[in-house]
Design a protein around this motif. Structure first.
Motif, PDB file in Angstrom:
ATOM      1  N   LYS A  59      43.080 -29.895   0.068  1.00 58.46           N
ATOM      2  CA  LYS A  59      42.628 -30.616  -1.134  1.00 58.46           C
ATOM      3  C   LYS A  59      41.271 -30.113  -1.624  1.00 58.46           C
ATOM      4  N   SER A  60      40.369 -29.824  -0.712  1.00 67.38           N
ATOM      5  CA  SER A  60      39.014 -29.432  -1.119  1.00 67.38           C
ATOM      6  C   SER A  60      38.966 -28.044  -1.750  1.00 67.38           C
ATOM      7  N   PHE A  61      39.990 -27.242  -1.531  1.00 71.78           N
ATOM      8  CA  PHE A  61      40.013 -25.878  -2.084  1.00 71.78           C
ATOM      9  C   PHE A  61      39.788 -25.892  -3.596  1.00 71.78           C
ATOM     10  N   SER A  62      40.380 -26.847  -4.293  1.00 74.75           N
ATOM     11  CA  SER A  62      40.273 -26.863  -5.753  1.00 74.75           C
ATOM     12  C   SER A  62      39.469 -28.049  -6.287  1.00 74.75           C
ATOM     13  N   ASP A  63      38.739 -28.731  -5.423  1.00 79.08           N
ATOM     14  CA  ASP A  63      37.983 -29.915  -5.833  1.00 79.08           C
ATOM     15  C   ASP A  63      36.574 -29.522  -6.272  1.00 79.08           C
ATOM     16  N   THR A  64      36.371 -29.433  -7.581  1.00 80.44           N
ATOM     17  CA  THR A  64      35.062 -29.038  -8.110  1.00 80.44           C
ATOM     18  C   THR A  64      34.030 -30.158  -7.991  1.00 80.44           C
ATOM     19  N   PHE A  70      34.982 -27.315   0.916  1.00 79.43           N
ATOM     20  CA  PHE A  70      36.006 -26.378   1.387  1.00 79.43           C
ATOM     21  C   PHE A  70      35.422 -25.419   2.424  1.00 79.43           C
TER      22      PHE A  70
END
Length: 111
Positions: A59-64, A70
């Motif tokens: 989830k954190s990979f694309s959480d700006t 990430f």
């Protein structure tokens, strides 16, 4: 749920002479733990706090909205595997079949 630092799967002196006690103590107890501490601080009070580590990494990979999570979660995750990939008296020239063939064909052998 705060994540915790897993114990090494072997004693600190088990990888000598390739890795010293001091190297393992520093890398595990300080370096690996620093990723954990930063990650736990970032997720405290968020939806991430109740996630498994694997779900958090995905989830954190694309959480700006959570910059840096990430990296912290990914490094913590990677180090867990790093410790388990090594073992006392490991290594050597025993290589899985297809990889050994490729090494022999492409590089002329292990040595």
């Amino acid at each position: 749920m705060a994540h915790t630092l897993p114990d090494l799967p072997y004693a600190y002196d088990a990888l000598a002479p390739h890795m010293s006690v001091e190297t393992l103590e520093f890398h595990h107890d300080k370096h690996h733990n620093a990723y954990l501490t930063a990650m736990n601080g970032m997720i405290d009070g968020t939806d991430y706090a109740s996630m498994s580590l694997e779900d958090m990494v995905v989830k954190s990979f694309s959480d700006t909205a959570m910059p840096g999570l990430f990296n912290q979660a990914g490094q913590f995750y990677n180090h867990i595997h790093f410790w388990n990939w090594m073992k006392p008296n490991g290594g050597g020239k025993t290589i899985p079949g297809a990889l050994e063939k490729a090494i022999n064909d492409e590089l002329g052998g292990y040595d």
